[in-house]
Scaffold this active site. Structure first.
Site, PDB file in Angstrom:
ATOM      1  N   HIS A  12       0.828  -1.204   0.000  1.00 37.48           N
ATOM      2  CA  HIS A  12       0.000   0.000   0.000  1.00 37.48           C
ATOM      3  C   HIS A  12       0.869   1.264   0.000  1.00 37.48           C
ATOM      4  CE1 HIS A  12       0.960   0.878   4.212  1.00 37.48           C
ATOM      5  NE2 HIS A  12       0.827  -0.420   4.428  1.00 37.48           N
ATOM      6  N   GLU A  92      -2.323  -6.979   7.343  1.00 34.51           N
ATOM      7  CA  GLU A  92      -1.100  -6.648   8.066  1.00 34.51           C
ATOM      8  C   GLU A  92      -0.917  -7.604   9.243  1.00 34.51           C
ATOM      9  OE1 GLU A  92       1.885  -5.706   8.443  1.00 34.51           O
ATOM     10  OE2 GLU A  92       1.693  -3.526   8.295  1.00 34.51           O
TER      11      GLU A  92
END
Length: 224
Positions: A12, A92
Site C-alpha cells: 500500500h 497486516e
C-alpha cells in the site's frame, strides 16, 4: 487456465501511521487511511502495473484494510480488472488492538533482538503466524488457477511484511534468509514472473546483511 503469467505484489501507499505512530492509539489499524502522498504513490504504481499487464486482464486480491483498498482504487486499473477478492489472510501482521505507542516501540526493540519471524507481539501475531495464513491463502490461489476462465495475471494489494512472507513461502526461503531482508517501501512492486515452469522474482528484496536463500540457523552459528 494454469498458473498466471505473473503474480504482482504491491505494498500500500504511505499511510497516516507511516508519518504519525501515535495514530494507532485512537484509530483501529484496519481503518488508517492513506496520506495524499500515499495516493500519489499508488497512482504512479498503477501506471507501472498497467504497462506490465500490457492490456491483459488481472484478478485482484486485496487486504481488507482501508489503506489497501484506497491503494487499489488509486491504481486506476479500470477495465483490466477481471475480479476483486477481499482476502483477510493478506492483512497486516496483527500487533494489538488500540496500541500504546511506547509499548509497541518497546516490543519492536524486543523483536529486533529476538527475530522478526518468531517474535509474537502481545495481543498480536508473530511473523510465523502470518506465514501460516499465507500458506492457507496459497491453497486458495491454486484452486482459483484451475478455473478455465481465470485471468492471465494476479495482483495482491497488501503489506510489506506479508509480501516478504509470501515470497518466503513461495520460494522456500529459510528463516535466516527472511530475517536478512528489508521490507519494500510504500507502493513498491515485486513481481513473480513465470519463466517456463518456474517463477523468478523481480526485483529482489534489499538485504541488510549477506545471507543465502537456504542458509539455516545452524550454518549461521557455525560461521561465527
Amino acid at each position: 487456465m494454469s498458473a498466471p503469467r505473473q503474480i504482482i505484489l504491491l505494498r500500500h501507499g504511505q499511510s497516516e501511521a507511516n508519518i504519525d505512530q501515535s495514530i494507532y492509539d485512537r484509530i483501529p489499524d484496519y481503518r488508517i487511511p492513506l496520506t495524499e502522498l500515499g495516493i500519489s504513490e499508488a497512482k504512479e504504481a498503477g501506471e507501472t502495473i498497467r504497462r506490465q499487464l500490457d492490456g491483459q486482464k488481472v484478478c485482484v486480491y486485496v487486504s481488507p484494510y482501508l489503506r489497501a483498498y484506497q491503494t487499489l482504487e488509486a491504481l486506476g486499473l479500470g477495465d483490466l480488472v477481471d475480479r476483486v477478492f477481499e482476502e483477510p489472510r493478506l492483512r497486516e501482521q496483527d500487533w494489538a488492538n488500540f496500541q500504546n505507542p511506547a509499548d509497541i516501540a518497546e516490543q519492536k526493540e524486543l523483536r529486533n533482538a529476538y527475530g522478526h519471524f518468531f517474535y509474537r507481539f502481545r495481543d498480536g501475531e508473530s511473523g510465523s503466524d502470518v506465514y501460516d495464513r499465507i500458506s492457507s491463502f496459497l491453497e486458495t490461489l491454486y484452486r482459483h488457477w484451475t478455473r478455465p476462465d481465470y485471468a492471465p495475471n494476479s495482483l495482491l494489494v497488501t503489506h510489506g511484511l506479508t509480501m516478504r512472507l509470501f515470497c518466503m513461502r513461495w520460494f522456500h526461503w529459510s528463516v535466516e534468509y527472511f530475517e536478512s531482508l528489508n521490507n519494500p517501501e510504500n507502493a513498491e512492486i515485486r513481481s513473480l514472473l513465470r519463466d517456463g515452469g518456474h517463477y523468478r522474482l523481480e526485483p529482489g528484496f534489499q538485504q541488510w546483511k549477506p545471507t543465502a536463500p537456504g542458509q539455516t540457523v545452524l550454518q549461521t552459528l557455525q560461521s561465527r
